[in-house]
Design a protein around this motif. Structure first.
Motif, PDB file in Angstrom:
ATOM      1  N   UNK A  59     -52.248 -82.438   1.872  1.00 21.90           N
ATOM      2  CA  UNK A  59     -52.281 -83.899   1.917  1.00 21.90           C
ATOM      3  C   UNK A  59     -51.078 -84.452   2.688  1.00 21.90           C
ATOM      4  N   UNK A  60     -49.896 -83.858   2.477  1.00 18.07           N
ATOM      5  CA  UNK A  60     -48.698 -84.303   3.204  1.00 18.07           C
ATOM      6  C   UNK A  60     -48.861 -84.075   4.700  1.00 18.07           C
ATOM      7  N   UNK A  61     -49.377 -82.893   5.060  1.00 16.69           N
ATOM      8  CA  UNK A  61     -49.594 -82.594   6.477  1.00 16.69           C
ATOM      9  C   UNK A  61     -50.618 -83.531   7.105  1.00 16.69           C
ATOM     10  N   UNK A  62     -51.677 -83.845   6.343  1.00 19.17           N
ATOM     11  CA  UNK A  62     -52.708 -84.754   6.849  1.00 19.17           C
ATOM     12  C   UNK A  62     -52.120 -86.143   7.117  1.00 19.17           C
ATOM     13  N   UNK A  63     -51.266 -86.619   6.178  1.00 16.89           N
ATOM     14  CA  UNK A  63     -50.626 -87.926   6.368  1.00 16.89           C
ATOM     15  C   UNK A  63     -49.696 -87.898   7.584  1.00 16.89           C
ATOM     16  N   UNK A  64     -48.955 -86.806   7.735  1.00 14.56           N
ATOM     17  CA  UNK A  64     -48.049 -86.685   8.881  1.00 14.56           C
ATOM     18  C   UNK A  64     -48.819 -86.704  10.196  1.00 14.56           C
ATOM     19  N   UNK A  65     -49.959 -86.040  10.217  1.00  8.91           N
ATOM     20  CA  UNK A  65     -50.787 -86.022  11.433  1.00  8.91           C
ATOM     21  C   UNK A  65     -51.293 -87.424  11.752  1.00  8.91           C
ATOM     22  N   UNK A  66     -51.728 -88.162  10.729  1.00 11.88           N
ATOM     23  CA  UNK A  66     -52.205 -89.524  10.946  1.00 11.88           C
ATOM     24  C   UNK A  66     -51.083 -90.428  11.440  1.00 11.88           C
ATOM     25  N   UNK A  67     -49.867 -90.251  10.877  1.00 13.61           N
ATOM     26  CA  UNK A  67     -48.718 -91.046  11.327  1.00 13.61           C
ATOM     27  C   UNK A  67     -48.383 -90.728  12.775  1.00 13.61           C
ATOM     28  N   UNK A  68     -48.428 -89.439  13.138  1.00 15.54           N
ATOM     29  CA  UNK A  68     -48.152 -89.043  14.521  1.00 15.54           C
ATOM     30  C   UNK A  68     -49.180 -89.643  15.477  1.00 15.54           C
ATOM     31  N   UNK A  69     -50.455 -89.610  15.075  1.00 12.19           N
ATOM     32  CA  UNK A  69     -51.495 -90.200  15.917  1.00 12.19           C
ATOM     33  C   UNK A  69     -51.258 -91.694  16.098  1.00 12.19           C
ATOM     34  N   UNK A  70     -50.836 -92.371  15.023  1.00 12.07           N
ATOM     35  CA  UNK A  70     -50.536 -93.803  15.109  1.00 12.07           C
ATOM     36  C   UNK A  70     -49.346 -94.042  16.040  1.00 12.07           C
ATOM     37  N   UNK A  71     -48.309 -93.196  15.917  1.00 11.55           N
ATOM     38  CA  UNK A  71     -47.128 -93.342  16.777  1.00 11.55           C
ATOM     39  C   UNK A  71     -47.480 -93.125  18.245  1.00 11.55           C
ATOM     40  N   UNK A  72     -48.328 -92.149  18.507  1.00 12.47           N
ATOM     41  CA  UNK A  72     -48.760 -91.909  19.888  1.00 12.47           C
ATOM     42  C   UNK A  72     -49.564 -93.090  20.423  1.00 12.47           C
ATOM     43  N   UNK A  73     -50.371 -93.695  19.555  1.00 13.54           N
ATOM     44  CA  UNK A  73     -51.138 -94.874  19.983  1.00 13.54           C
ATOM     45  C   UNK A  73     -50.209 -96.033  20.321  1.00 13.54           C
ATOM     46  N   UNK A  74     -49.207 -96.258  19.465  1.00 16.57           N
ATOM     47  CA  UNK A  74     -48.216 -97.319  19.726  1.00 16.57           C
ATOM     48  C   UNK A  74     -47.434 -97.013  20.999  1.00 16.57           C
ATOM     49  N   UNK A  75     -47.054 -95.740  21.176  1.00 19.29           N
ATOM     50  CA  UNK A  75     -46.317 -95.337  22.373  1.00 19.29           C
ATOM     51  C   UNK A  75     -47.130 -95.611  23.633  1.00 19.29           C
ATOM     52  N   UNK A  76     -48.425 -95.319  23.595  1.00 19.33           N
ATOM     53  CA  UNK A  76     -49.269 -95.564  24.765  1.00 19.33           C
ATOM     54  C   UNK A  76     -49.382 -97.048  25.085  1.00 19.33           C
ATOM     55  N   UNK A  77     -49.378 -97.900  24.052  1.00 16.53           N
ATOM     56  CA  UNK A  77     -49.396 -99.349  24.301  1.00 16.53           C
ATOM     57  C   UNK A  77     -48.095 -99.797  24.967  1.00 16.53           C
ATOM     58  N   UNK A  78     -46.982 -99.216  24.513  1.00 14.75           N
ATOM     59  CA  UNK A  78     -45.697 -99.534  25.146  1.00 14.75           C
ATOM     60  C   UNK A  78     -45.667 -99.017  26.582  1.00 14.75           C
ATOM     61  N   UNK A  79     -46.261 -97.856  26.812  1.00 18.92           N
ATOM     62  CA  UNK A  79     -46.327 -97.321  28.172  1.00 18.92           C
ATOM     63  C   UNK A  79     -47.167 -98.222  29.077  1.00 18.92           C
TER      64      UNK A  79
END
Length: 325
Positions: A59-79
């Motif tokens: 469950x912790x790993x799944x949450x971390x993966x979802x957070x990373x995906x969200x961060x990558x999405x935010x990063x792409x918007x900034x890009x």
């Protein structure tokens, strides 16, 4: 109590009891046990490969993966935003700055070069979110390359601006004698009558009549190349090397206010009006050279006179009268 099973014997016209052999019973039991074991094993494999029963660590790993995906999405918007800003800077760079300073624009191919051929991102492939990570990494690399190129371009523009500033300061852009000190503009650039021989010949400068001792100003930044009477007919004269192909000469001075090798600024007093050398009356003879050729000084007075004053001086300068030297 187990059920007793019978079958009908058509020959004897009677029901007879079905007798199950022990070996057959044993085979049925073994088959049942094997089937149950196989079913249990397959069910276990299926369960551990699904998220139906997640451990806390899963469950912790799944949450971390979802957070990373969200961060990558935010990063792409900034890009996306950075791409838009950089594109606007690149457009101004090519279409304003580099045109103004007469520099070659940087092509789109040059700005984005260096990302074809070798696969730089094979180590990022083969994972669940490889496409997202690979595309984001590639965008960051391309943006970094473009920023480096743009940074170098702006460094070049700054250097060109400084050079342009020096060029503008070096151009002889003012009158060597102030208007309020002038008696009149006696003679301009062109064919004039020689005051001594009365022969019509080309006059390569402009003559400004003024009282002896009237200040003479450097018309642009430069270095005093000469301050002596070595040129025949010019009397006491000063030559200033402005760089960029420009040179100015001030002749018939009464005295100097500078020395050879001295750096002067536009507007500095370098000498005083006189009548030394081949001169008929106190005046300043002024010449402008561009790449070794004498040019009309009238074309360079935009820094000190108004449009109305320019028109008046132009009329006087173009009159074919007698020069003073």
């Amino acid at each position: 109590m187990s059920k007793v099973k019978y079958y009908y014997d058509s020959e004897n016209l009677a029901y007879k009891r079905i007798q199950t052999k022990k070996r057959k019973k044993f085979a049925y039991v073994v088959l049942f046990l094997l089937s149950s074991a196989l079913f249990g094993f397959l069910s276990f494999i299926l369960l551990i490969n699904t998220n139906y029963f997640e451990t806390p660590k899963d469950k912790i790993q799944a949450r971390e993966i979802e957070v990373l995906k969200l961060n990558y999405t935010v990063l792409n918007k900034k890009l996306d935003l950075m791409d838009d800003v950089l594109e606007a800077i690149e457009n101004r760079d090519n279409n304003i700055y580099r045109i103004y300073f007469n520099a070659t624009p940087i092509s789109e191919e040059e700005r984005k070069a260096g990302f074809g051929g070798v696969n730089r991102y094979k180590d990022l492939q083969g994972f669940n979110n490889s496409e997202l990570i690979e595309n984001t990494t590639r965008r960051v690399d391309v943006l970094t390359k473009e920023l480096v190129i743009q940074s170098k371009s702006l460094d070049e523009i700054v250097a060109l601006a400084k050079q342009k500033e020096k060029l503008l300061a070096a151009i002889p852009a003012i009158q060597p004698v102030k208007n309020e000190d002038l008696k009149q503009m006696a003679s301009g650039f062109g064919y004039r009558s020689d005051p001594f021989t009365k022969i019509r010949k080309f006059h390569y400068g402009m003559d400004f009549t003024a009282r002896t001792g009237t200040p003479i100003y450097a018309t642009g930044d430069g270095v005093v190349y000469k301050a002596d009477a070595s040129l025949s007919g010019y009397g006491n004269h000063i030559e200033i090397n402005h760089g960029y192909g420009y040179k100015t000469l001030y002749a018939h001075l009464s005295k100097y206010n500078c020395r050879p090798g001295q750096r002067v600024k536009r507007g500095d007093i370098i000498g005083y009006v006189g009548s030394t050398g081949r001169s008929q009356a106190p005046h300043l003879h002024y010449e402008v050279f561009k790449n070794g050729e004498r040019v009309n000084p009238l074309n360079f007075y935009y820094g000190s006179i108004s449009a109305k004053e320019y028109v008046e001086i132009s009329k006087l300068a173009n009159q074919e009268n007698q020069s003073l030297d």
